[in-house]
Design a protein around this motif. Structure first.
Motif, PDB file in Angstrom:
ATOM      1  N   LEU A  63      -1.570   1.476  -4.778  1.00  0.00           N
ATOM      2  CA  LEU A  63      -0.692   0.347  -4.467  1.00  0.00           C
ATOM      3  C   LEU A  63       0.596   0.533  -5.259  1.00  0.00           C
ATOM      4  CD1 LEU A  63      -3.144  -2.709  -4.830  1.00  0.00           C
ATOM      5  CD2 LEU A  63      -2.592  -1.421  -2.745  1.00  0.00           C
ATOM      6  N   ILE A  64       1.668  -0.059  -4.740  1.00  0.00           N
ATOM      7  CA  ILE A  64       2.937  -0.047  -5.474  1.00  0.00           C
ATOM      8  C   ILE A  64       3.386  -1.494  -5.637  1.00  0.00           C
ATOM      9  CG2 ILE A  64       5.342   0.727  -5.481  1.00  0.00           C
ATOM     10  CD1 ILE A  64       4.534   3.013  -3.647  1.00  0.00           C
ATOM     11  N   LYS A  65       3.648  -1.881  -6.881  1.00  0.00           N
ATOM     12  CA  LYS A  65       4.096  -3.248  -7.158  1.00  0.00           C
ATOM     13  C   LYS A  65       5.579  -3.216  -7.495  1.00  0.00           C
ATOM     14  CE  LYS A  65      -0.412  -4.604  -8.856  1.00  0.00           C
ATOM     15  NZ  LYS A  65      -1.205  -5.231  -9.917  1.00  0.00           N
ATOM     16  N   GLY A  87       9.022   0.942  -8.694  1.00  0.00           N
ATOM     17  CA  GLY A  87       7.700   0.357  -8.468  1.00  0.00           C
ATOM     18  C   GLY A  87       6.700   0.823  -9.503  1.00  0.00           C
ATOM     19  N   LEU A  88       5.683  -0.006  -9.732  1.00  0.00           N
ATOM     20  CA  LEU A  88       4.564   0.367 -10.604  1.00  0.00           C
ATOM     21  C   LEU A  88       3.453   0.896  -9.714  1.00  0.00           C
ATOM     22  CD1 LEU A  88       3.566   0.171 -13.600  1.00  0.00           C
ATOM     23  CD2 LEU A  88       2.513  -1.996 -12.975  1.00  0.00           C
ATOM     24  N   LEU A  89       3.026   2.126 -10.000  1.00  0.00           N
ATOM     25  CA  LEU A  89       2.013   2.781  -9.166  1.00  0.00           C
ATOM     26  C   LEU A  89       0.638   2.543  -9.785  1.00  0.00           C
ATOM     27  CD1 LEU A  89       1.794   4.802  -6.735  1.00  0.00           C
ATOM     28  CD2 LEU A  89       1.750   6.616  -8.455  1.00  0.00           C
ATOM     29  N   VAL A  90      -0.243   1.885  -9.029  1.00  0.00           N
ATOM     30  CA  VAL A  90      -1.566   1.548  -9.581  1.00  0.00           C
ATOM     31  C   VAL A  90      -2.669   1.950  -8.609  1.00  0.00           C
ATOM     32  CG1 VAL A  90      -0.623  -0.440 -10.855  1.00  0.00           C
ATOM     33  CG2 VAL A  90      -1.625  -0.804  -8.601  1.00  0.00           C
ATOM     34  N   GLU A 150       0.875  -1.170   0.000  1.00  0.00           N
ATOM     35  CA  GLU A 150       0.000   0.000   0.000  1.00  0.00           C
ATOM     36  C   GLU A 150       0.918   1.227   0.000  1.00  0.00           C
ATOM     37  OE1 GLU A 150      -3.591  -0.015   2.507  1.00  0.00           O
ATOM     38  OE2 GLU A 150      -2.738   1.803   3.385  1.00  0.00           O
ATOM     39  N   HIS A 151       0.546   2.263  -0.751  1.00  0.00           N
ATOM     40  CA  HIS A 151       1.353   3.485  -0.721  1.00  0.00           C
ATOM     41  C   HIS A 151       1.257   4.095   0.675  1.00  0.00           C
ATOM     42  CE1 HIS A 151       3.018   7.378  -1.549  1.00  0.00           C
ATOM     43  NE2 HIS A 151       3.233   7.054  -2.825  1.00  0.00           N
ATOM     44  N   PRO A 152       2.392   4.414   1.305  1.00  0.00           N
ATOM     45  CA  PRO A 152       2.333   4.931   2.683  1.00  0.00           C
ATOM     46  C   PRO A 152       1.500   6.206   2.816  1.00  0.00           C
ATOM     47  CG  PRO A 152       4.622   4.773   1.908  1.00  0.00           C
ATOM     48  CD  PRO A 152       3.743   4.267   0.800  1.00  0.00           C
ATOM     49  N   ASP A 153       1.312   6.967   1.733  1.00  0.00           N
ATOM     50  CA  ASP A 153       0.559   8.224   1.829  1.00  0.00           C
ATOM     51  C   ASP A 153      -0.900   8.114   1.420  1.00  0.00           C
ATOM     52  OD1 ASP A 153       2.853   9.412   2.623  1.00  0.00           O
ATOM     53  OD2 ASP A 153       3.404  10.118   0.606  1.00  0.00           O
ATOM     54  N   SER A 154      -1.311   6.982   0.834  1.00  0.00           N
ATOM     55  CA  SER A 154      -2.711   6.890   0.391  1.00  0.00           C
ATOM     56  C   SER A 154      -3.173   5.444   0.224  1.00  0.00           C
ATOM     57  CB  SER A 154      -2.876   7.617  -0.943  1.00  0.00           C
ATOM     58  OG  SER A 154      -4.135   7.304  -1.479  1.00  0.00           O
TER      59      SER A 154
END
Ligand SMILES: Nc1ncnc2c1ncn2[C@@H]1O[C@H](COP(=O)(O)OP(=O)(O)O)[C@@H](O)[C@H]1O
Ligand SMILES: [Mg+2]
Length: 217
Positions: free
Chosen positions: A32-34, A106-109, A24-28
Motif C-alpha cells: 500500500l502507499i499512504k 508516499g509511505l510504502l507499507v 494499493e500499489h499499482p504493481d503489487s
C-alpha cells in the motif's frame, strides 16, 4: 523504470481515511502507499492563522512519514542475542520506506489482508460485526501486553489502527498499521520516558476496558 514515480493520480484510494490517502500499489497487491492529504483550513486568512495552518500541514506531512518509519526501524533492532523485542515483531506491519508518486511523497507499507484478499478488518469492525471470538480477545490482549513491554512509542492506539492480518486463516494475528511514534509538536514522549510509558498504559487501559465491556455485556 522501477524507481520512476508511481502513478496514482488516475487511481481511486482504497478508502477514505482521516489524514492520508491509502492506495494499493499499482504493481503489487502486497503493498500500500499512504500519501499525505493536504489540509489548509485557515490558509484563506492572513497573518498568524495562515502561518499556523501552513506549519500544521507541514508537521502532519513530515511526522506522518517519519514517525512510522522510525518506530518500525526501532522494532527491528538486534542486540548481541538477536532481536531485542521478539514478541512484538509479528505485530508491527512492515514499513518499507518512501516512494515518489505523481501526487506527492508516499509511505510504502505492507498490506495486511484477510483470507479473501480484502484489506484486513480493524478491531472496530470485528467488534461491530460480533466477530471477536474468545481466542481473538486473548490474542489482542497479548499484543497489547507485548506493546507495553517494549519502549516503542505509541501516538494513537485506536481501534482502527489495529487490524487482524490473515483473518479467517489459522495464522491470523493482530498487527499495528498506524499510530506508532509521537504525534505532538513538543516531543515530550521522546524527551521523557515516563511520559511515553504513561501514555501507552493509558491507551492500553482504555482498549482493555472496551474489550472487557464486550465480554461482560
Ligand atoms: N498496512 C495496512 N494494511 C491493511 N489495512 C491498512 C493498512 N494501513 C492502513 N489500512 C487501513 O486504512 C485505514 C486508514 O489508514 P491509516 O494509516 O490508519 O490512516 P489515518 O492516518 O488516516 O488514520 C486503517 O484504519 C486501515 O483500515
Ligand atoms: Mg489510523
Amino acid at each position: 523504470m522501477i524507481l520512476d514515480p508511481v502513478q496514482l493520480a488516475d487511481q481511486t484510494p482504497l478508502l477514505n481515511s482521516k489524514t492520508r490517502w491509502v492506495y494499493e500499489h499499482p504493481d503489487s497487491p502486497d503493498l500500500l502507499i499512504k500519501v499525505h492529504m493536504p489540509r489548509y483550513p485557515g490558509l484563506a486568512q492572513a497573518g498568524m492563522s495562515r502561518w499556523f495552518a501552513q506549519r500544521k500541514d507541514h508537521f502532519l506531512y513530515t511526522t506522518g512519514i517519519m514517525r512510522e518509519l522510525k518506530q518500525f526501524v526501532e522494532s527491528r533492532y538486534q542486540g548481541p542475542e538477536g532481536y531485542c523485542y521478539p514478541e512484538i515483531l509479528p505485530h508491527i506491519e512492515p514499513v518499507y520506506g518512501v516512494v515518489e508518486t505523481d501526487i506527492g511523497l508516499g509511505l510504502l507499507v505492507s498490506a495486511a489482508r484477510d483470507s479473501d484478499g480484502n484489506l484486513a478488518p480493524s478491531v472496530l469492525r470485528l467488534r461491530k460485526r460480533g466477530a471477536m471470538s474468545a481466542k481473538r480477545y486473548t490474542q489482542l490482549d497479548r499484543m497489547l501486553q507485548a506493546l507495553l513491554d517494549t519502549p516503542l512509542m505509541i501516538g494513537d492506539l485506536n481501534q482502527e489502527n489495529i487490524v487482524l492480518k490473515n483473518a479467517g486463516r489459522a495464522d491470523e494475528h493482530f498487527v499495528l498499521i498506524d499510530g506508532l511514534g509521537e504525534r505532538t509538536w513538543i516531543p515530550t514522549q521522546t524527551l521523557l520516558g515516563w511520559v511515553n510509558r504513561r501514555r501507552k498504559r493509558a491507551f492500553v487501559a482504555t482498549m482493555r476496558k472496551r474489550l472487557q465491556g464486550d465480554r461482560n455485556g
